[in-house]
Design a protein around this motif. Sequence first.
Motif, short mmCIF file in Angstrom:
data_model
loop_
_atom_site.label_atom_id
_atom_site.label_comp_id
_atom_site.label_asym_id
_atom_site.label_seq_id
_atom_site.Cartn_x
_atom_site.Cartn_y
_atom_site.Cartn_z
N PHE A 203 -13.92 44.17 21.25
CA PHE A 203 -14.16 43.73 19.83
C PHE A 203 -14.90 44.69 19.18
O PHE A 203 -15.20 45.94 19.71
N SER A 206 -21.62 45.23 15.57
CA SER A 206 -22.52 45.42 14.54
C SER A 206 -23.37 46.54 14.53
O SER A 206 -24.11 46.42 15.59
N THR A 249 -18.12 36.31 19.97
CA THR A 249 -17.61 37.62 19.76
C THR A 249 -17.01 38.16 18.47
O THR A 249 -16.94 39.30 18.49
N THR A 250 -17.17 37.37 17.56
CA THR A 250 -17.14 37.75 16.33
C THR A 250 -18.38 37.69 15.68
O THR A 250 -18.83 38.77 14.74
N THR A 253 -20.12 41.05 15.54
CA THR A 253 -19.35 42.19 14.78
C THR A 253 -19.91 42.11 13.42
O THR A 253 -19.54 43.28 12.64
N GLN A 254 -20.55 40.97 13.02
CA GLN A 254 -20.89 40.92 11.51
C GLN A 254 -22.19 41.79 11.13
O GLN A 254 -23.00 41.80 11.82
#
Length: 352
Positions: A203, A206, A249-250, A253-254
Amino acid sequence: MAQQFTVKVPATSANIGPGFDVVGLSLSLHLTLTVTVPPASETQLPPIITYSGEGAYDVPLDAYKNLTTRVALYVLRCNGIRSFPSGLRIHAHNEIPFGRGLGSSGAAVVAGVLLGNELGQLELTAERLLDFALMVERHPDNVTAALIGGFVGSYLRELDEADTAAASVPLSEVLPEYPSDAGEDWGLNPPPPPSGIGHYVRFGWSEPIKAIAIIPRFELSTAKAREVLPQHYSRKDLVFNLQRLAVLTTALTQNPPDPDLIYEAMKDRIHQPYRKTLVNTWITGSHIIHHPCNSSWLLGICLSGAGPTILALATKNFEKIAEDARRIFKTRDIEVDWKLLTVAGGSEVKQS
Ligand SMILES: Nc1ncnc2c1ncn2[C@@H]1O[C@H](COP(=O)(O)OP(=O)(O)OP(=O)(O)O)[C@@H](O)[C@H]1O
Ligand SMILES: N[C@@H](CCO)C(=O)O
């Protein structure tokens, strides 16, 4: 001319709350092997291991007892090479504390697989290296993140009957107990792993998020921390974790990260509640971090791997968080050390 190379493997934090046995994060502490292979000689001299850093007083220096070199020998023997090169010298420098939930055994296993691959000049693919690591460690989260690097999700392929049998042989046959004077002629050939056991995806991560590892000064073996887990779970608890893991998981990443989303998404009902009985650090740890509405730089906390380390994810004020944590632990008579860690790259082998 002697051949020299280094093998560098990162620490890992598995689970990150809801991702039990599924996700791992590589972190900026390393196990580094410096390896010297002398030119071939007529006489067979035994390997010499030296060791510094974490675990230096506990780790066996006999190549037939040490986890890393036993794994290397497993890889060599599965590929038709019976013994270490004569006069092999290995210096291990280790920054990863043992039995704290920071993937020390996963790093030792991955280092062993890479060592065997290099000594035997086997040129195994990443997929095959992972197969060997999984035959030893059996759950994919730590070893996959240690090998590949970053924030990684993985699953084990459903095996057919023959492969299931091959992958289920006891660890004692994969890494047999060698006598201390074991040499070329000792023992049978070990069972090779089935092919393509582990599959993974990396993944994103961030950039501003760092990890504070709050590390109690006692060990907890992963085996012991797995024994307390139930065999069956309710649908409600499974859905609770799946919902959070899918978001996490997302969410991680932000940029900028959303503290409210992450704080809730790092909750878990599969392993942490059961480990409370063993790890009173988790009970303490879960009281350390206030809800992010009060402090937007604190994103969430979890047990790191099987514990007892607590991992806090944050974007600033790292020292304040860690020192607050240390004070709270102190009131419960638990001494801790803390380290500010960043997400590390994967394992590296470099010729020197
Ligand atoms: N560098 C190393 N060399 C040899 N043996 C090691 C090394 N690192 C770890 N080990 C072995 O692995 C054991 C710790 O493994 P264990 O799985 O219990 O904890 P961990 O890997 O640190 O934590 P977790 O799996 O929860 O992240 C140590 O006690 C030691 O026997
Ligand atoms: N997923 C594993 C990680 C341990 O290294 C566990 O929590 O038992």
